[in-house]
Design an enzyme around this catalytic site. Structure first.
Site, PDB file in Angstrom:
ATOM      1  N   LYS A 184      36.285  54.334  78.808  1.00 13.98           N
ATOM      2  CA  LYS A 184      35.225  55.193  79.253  1.00 13.98           C
ATOM      3  C   LYS A 184      34.553  54.710  80.404  1.00 13.98           C
ATOM      4  O   LYS A 184      35.196  53.558  80.178  1.00 13.98           O
ATOM      5  CB  LYS A 184      33.910  55.026  78.484  1.00 13.98           C
ATOM      6  CG  LYS A 184      32.649  55.733  78.549  1.00 13.98           C
ATOM      7  CD  LYS A 184      31.842  56.376  78.039  1.00 13.98           C
ATOM      8  CE  LYS A 184      30.339  56.687  78.123  1.00 13.98           C
ATOM      9  NZ  LYS A 184      29.112  56.479  77.556  1.00 13.98           N
TER      10      LYS A 184
ATOM     11  N   SER B 227      26.580  60.494  76.399  1.00 13.61           N
ATOM     12  CA  SER B 227      27.617  61.065  77.273  1.00 13.61           C
ATOM     13  C   SER B 227      28.279  60.173  77.917  1.00 13.61           C
ATOM     14  O   SER B 227      29.984  59.897  78.944  1.00 13.61           O
ATOM     15  CB  SER B 227      26.750  58.799  78.100  1.00 13.61           C
ATOM     16  OG  SER B 227      26.962  58.452  78.001  1.00 13.61           O
TER      17      SER B 227
ATOM     18  N   THR C 222      24.901  54.484  72.349  1.00 13.79           N
ATOM     19  CA  THR C 222      23.544  53.427  72.345  1.00 13.79           C
ATOM     20  C   THR C 222      22.222  54.991  71.400  1.00 13.79           C
ATOM     21  O   THR C 222      22.142  53.981  70.744  1.00 13.79           O
ATOM     22  CB  THR C 222      22.632  53.389  72.980  1.00 13.79           C
ATOM     23  OG1 THR C 222      23.123  53.104  74.380  1.00 13.79           O
ATOM     24  CG2 THR C 222      20.855  52.666  73.281  1.00 13.79           C
ATOM     25  N   SER C 223      22.763  56.179  70.853  1.00 10.98           N
ATOM     26  CA  SER C 223      22.216  57.321  70.499  1.00 10.98           C
ATOM     27  C   SER C 223      22.382  58.196  70.884  1.00 10.98           C
ATOM     28  O   SER C 223      22.304  59.375  71.189  1.00 10.98           O
ATOM     29  CB  SER C 223      20.795  57.356  71.059  1.00 10.98           C
ATOM     30  OG  SER C 223      20.344  58.061  69.662  1.00 10.98           O
ATOM     31  N   GLY C 224      23.812  58.563  70.146  1.00  7.91           N
ATOM     32  CA  GLY C 224      24.030  59.718  70.149  1.00  7.91           C
ATOM     33  C   GLY C 224      25.735  60.174  71.424  1.00  7.91           C
ATOM     34  O   GLY C 224      26.913  60.933  71.207  1.00  7.91           O
ATOM     35  N   SER C 225      26.081  59.097  72.290  1.00 11.57           N
ATOM     36  CA  SER C 225      27.021  59.232  73.166  1.00 11.57           C
ATOM     37  C   SER C 225      28.104  59.261  72.292  1.00 11.57           C
ATOM     38  O   SER C 225      29.075  59.900  73.410  1.00 11.57           O
ATOM     39  CB  SER C 225      26.734  58.200  74.074  1.00 11.57           C
ATOM     40  OG  SER C 225      26.291  58.286  74.732  1.00 11.57           O
TER      41      SER C 225
END
Ligand SMILES: *[C@@H]1O[C@H](CO)[C@@H](O)[C@H](O)[C@H]1NC(C)=O
Ligand SMILES: *[C@@H]1O[C@H](CO)[C@@H](O)[C@H](O)[C@H]1NC(C)=O
Ligand SMILES: *[C@@H]1O[C@H](CO)[C@@H](O)[C@H](O)[C@H]1NC(C)=O
Ligand SMILES: *[C@@H]1O[C@H](CO)[C@@H](O)[C@H](O)[C@H]1NC(C)=O
Ligand SMILES: *[C@@H]1O[C@H](CO)[C@@H](O)[C@H](O)[C@H]1NC(C)=O
Ligand SMILES: *[C@@H]1O[C@H](CO)[C@@H](O)[C@H](O)[C@H]1NC(C)=O
Ligand SMILES: *[C@@H]1O[C@H](CO)[C@@H](O)[C@H](O)[C@H]1NC(C)=O
Ligand SMILES: *[C@@H]1O[C@H](CO)[C@@H](O)[C@H](O)[C@H]1NC(C)=O
Ligand SMILES: *[C@@H]1O[C@H](CO)[C@@H](O)[C@H](O)[C@H]1NC(C)=O
Ligand SMILES: *[C@@H]1O[C@H](CO)[C@@H](O)[C@H](O)[C@H]1NC(C)=O
Ligand SMILES: *[C@@H]1O[C@H](CO)[C@@H](O)[C@H](O)[C@H]1NC(C)=O
Ligand SMILES: CC(=O)N[C@H]1CO[C@H](CO)[C@@H](O)[C@@H]1O
Length: 591
Positions: A113, A193, A214-217
């Protein structure tokens, strides 16, 4: 745009690749043996081909590069290629010829990434021109990949700033990388993301990729791209020189096509790092378990597995019928494989829906952690030293597309700059304690404890939020696809397809901190019994991109003209409902 560009792309492919001819879908005969399809190949097949001399790492770099260039103008999954990749591959080939194998991933191309720093010719930008041309040393993870003989092939596109910027941008858009789209439906929202990492791994632009969450990426783009995604415990993998949102929630993990490949990659990147003291929490004095040894077909026998029933019920409106049905089938399959299934409810879930302390924590961490990251740059061409200077750069640099894509996560009513205090402020501690309660006793950790279960199940779409609060791990595995007659809907900007036929979805296994080995055991046992990933042959657009999907490049425009309705992605919807973020609620989505 479509047909006229294609011959150029194909010509490019032919000239780049000498040892192979491209079509990687069907495989190519080399020395009488079938070259594996890049769409489906796994690590052990690639390693066998390298070992037998069927192909070299240099061949692999050429084949993957040609494929990236071929699909990039449509999918925008890869922002840049490593100019040194061929040389690194040649070194790996030389070592192999000499009998030196640095690890299971020796000579294997991997994409990472575009927020994981590399001290080479590539940029590390989080998708922002503010960091274009900046120089920095290798992150710890880049060092670990190199030491394992991996060829870092390039950087993947992402939702800019890991989706911590705007209330009205789109998943997978960055100023630097353009708009990523996924491959299962023309113009498909790739989620985020780690959007480019999801798309690149799903269609074989590298063996596998790294994403960050961080939350769901990691979980969310793995969900919609038919992938196995591992969101490791915060602290299992180093974040040193990874562009941050939050030291309390950020983590880096693999996105791969099989549980085994994901496990190999996790094994390579996990472990203590003096530059990231959260890794000092790794149990057994920092000894990382043998994840490969945990992959057992009979993992469910005698296991107690929970289902967060109350979450399913409270969020029923976000769970489409095909997902709910596939989830019940999965539970039955896991039971048939020998597990005891019990309810494992998140007792404070309802109350958490009205709580917004996570925003305070992320804002506070972002202010402090971004400043630290920027101070670690060797060269900072735009002199951005903190969030305020990044914000003003973004406002004045046209390609950042401000104000059409706003900066509400920074300067909106609930934005980080508006909040103004960071994680050294006394208010931070109170907010963080609320998170620990909603994720801990009232969330996943309490559920595991009370019910004596070793994992809790949810459809992946519902799984990221609560584990994010406490940094506990989640593994997602493909669980199925929306049916062929599923209604097409568009995102809020009407530029992407938010839901449609053949879009994949996954099943999540959530566990206690540092329980990745157990979770991978379950994920493997489920995967081997179901192999939903393989159903994609009939579905993925890119199998015969030119014939079937290339012509749909402007499909979102056609859909717009037809008046296709807007329905935000499930994640955006639930975040909006929860009321997180700035002026409008997409800003917290999939960070
Ligand atoms: C990806 O495509 C864009 C054009 O859309 C191009 O500018 C860029 O160079 C491509 N990147 C790679 C790695 O080929
Ligand atoms: C392989 O080993 C030989 C003999 O030790 C050495 O001369 C050569 O440089 C090595 N090549 C590589 C690529 O390591
Ligand atoms: C990194 O950014 C510089 C601009 O400073 C650019 O010249 C270079 O091509 C970029 N590197 C890659 C690998 O794209
Ligand atoms: C890591 O170090 C920072 C600053 O040196 C400190 O604030 C933090 O509490 C430490 N975290 C852990 C988990 O030890
Ligand atoms: C833990 O690991 C460190 C560094 O590898 C070593 O120096 C120390 O002796 C180990 N402690 C125990 C209790 O094993
Ligand atoms: C918890 O479950 C395990 C089986 O997974 C069982 O061996 C153990 O006795 C149980 N412990 C309690 C306290 O119920
Ligand atoms: C879990 O929640 C569901 C839905 O609210 C409820 O029906 C069920 O009784 C709960 N289970 C337990 C063990 O509390
Ligand atoms: C944070 O948690 C505290 C304690 O539970 C609560 O009083 C407060 O309203 C919460 N703040 C927000 C912004 O949700
Ligand atoms: C950044 O700061 C340096 C040194 O103060 C200066 O020379 C340079 O012009 C500045 N660059 C920008 C883009 O402001
Ligand atoms: C995004 O929000 C900004 C600020 O409110 C607004 O000016 C802009 O028109 C919005 N863009 C879209 C596409 O809604
Ligand atoms: C899709 O097909 C199924 C049967 O295969 C049917 O039950 C369902 O109503 C159809 N849905 C739509 C939206 O047409
Ligand atoms: C680095 C890179 O590949 N950038 C390109 C990404 O895609 C956009 C278009 O969407 C191009 O303008 C960029 O040049």
């Amino acid at each position: 745009m479509r047909l006229s560009l294609l011959p150029v792309a194909l010509l490019g492919a032919v000239t780049t690749v000498t040892a192979l001819t491209i079509p990687p879908y069907t495989g190519t005969l080399i020395k009488g043996t079938q070259f594996p399809s890049l769409l489906d190949v796994d690590l052990e097949e690639l390693a066998a081909g390298l070992e037998s001399g069927l192909f070299t790492s240099v061949d692999l770099v050429k084949a993957y590069t040609a494929r990236i260039i071929e699909v990039n103008s449509t999918l925008h999954a890869v922002t840049e290629l490593n100019p040194d990749a061929l040389a690194i591959a040649a070194t790996a080939d030389g070592l192999r010829a000499n009998g030196t194998i640095l690890g299971p991933l020796h000579g294997i191309p991997i994409l990472i990434k575009n927020n994981i720093a590399t001290g080479d010719k590539m940029n590390n930008t989080a998708g922002s021109f503010a960091l274009y041309g900046a120089k920095q040393p290798d992150s710890t993870l880049a060092k670990k990949l190199r030491a394992a003989g991996v060829v870092i092939l390039g950087k993947t596109n992402l939702s800019q700033w890991a989706n911590y910027r705007s209330s009205n941008s789109t998943n997978g858009w960055s100023a630097y990388g353009g708009q990523v789209t996924a491959a299962y439906y023309p113009g498909q929202d790739p989620s985020g993301s780690s959007s480019g990492s999801g798309v690149a791994s799903s269609i074989g632009l590298a063996l596998a990729t790294l994403g960050s969450e961080t939350s769901g990426s990691i979980l969310s783009p793995s969900d919609v791209n038919n992938l196995v995604g591992i969101k490791p415990t915060v602290g299992l993998t180093s974040r040193y020189l990874v562009i941050p949102i939050s030291e309390h929630q950020d983590t880096v993990g693999p996105m791969a096509r099989t549980v085994r490949d994901a496990a190999y990659l996790l094994q390579t990147i996990a472990g203590p790092d003096p530059n990231d003291n959260y890794t000092s929490a790794i149990p057994n004095n920092g000894t990382v378990p043998d994840y490969l040894a945990a992959l057992k077909y009979e993992s469910f026998r005698g296991a107690r597995i929970g289902v967060a029933r109350n979450v399913l019920e409270i969020w029923a409106k976000y769970t489409d019928a095909p997902v709910a049905a596939a989830f019940e089938t999965a539970i039955a399959q896991i039971k048939a494989a020998g597990a005891t299934i019990v309810d494992a409810n998140f007792t404070a879930f309802e109350a958490w829906q009205n709580d917004n302390n996570e925003t305070l924590v992320l804002n506070a961490d972002f202010l402090a952690n971004l400043k630290t990251y920027l101070s670690e740059l060797d060269y900072n061409p735009n002199n951005v030293t903190d969030l305020a200077s990044v914000n003003s750069f973004t406002h004045r640099f046209p390609a950042e597309d401000y104000p059409d894509r706003d900066t509400a996560v920074w300067d909106g009513p609930q934005g980080a700059l508006t909040q103004g205090w960071d994680n050294t402020d006394p208010r931070f501690w109170a907010a963080y304690q609320a998170n620990l309660y909603f994720g801990g006793e009232g969330g996943i950790l309490g559920a595991l404890e009370r019910t004596n279960t070793s994992a809790v199940l949810l459809p992946t779409q519902l799984s990221p939020s609560i584990p994010a609060l406490v940094g506990s791990p989640v593994v997602t595995v493909p669980m199925g696809f929306y049916p062929a007659n599923w209604t097409v809907t568009m995102n809020r900007r009407r530029t992407l397809v938010s839901s449609g036929p053949n879009v994949p979805f996954g099943l999540s296994f959530m566990g206690a901190k540092f329980s990745e080995a157990e979770l991978l055991g379950y994920a493997y046992a489920y995967e081997q019994r179901t192999m939903h990933r393989n159903e994609e042959e009939e579905r993925v657009c890119t199998r015969d991109w030119v014939e079937r999907c290339g012509e749909f490049e402007d499909w979102p425009r056609v859909l717009r003209e037809r008046g296709t309705p807007v329905r935000m992605g499930w994640w955006d919807e639930m975040k909006e409902e929860k009321g997180e973020g700035g002026t409008s609620k997409e800003d917290m989505a999939e960070t």
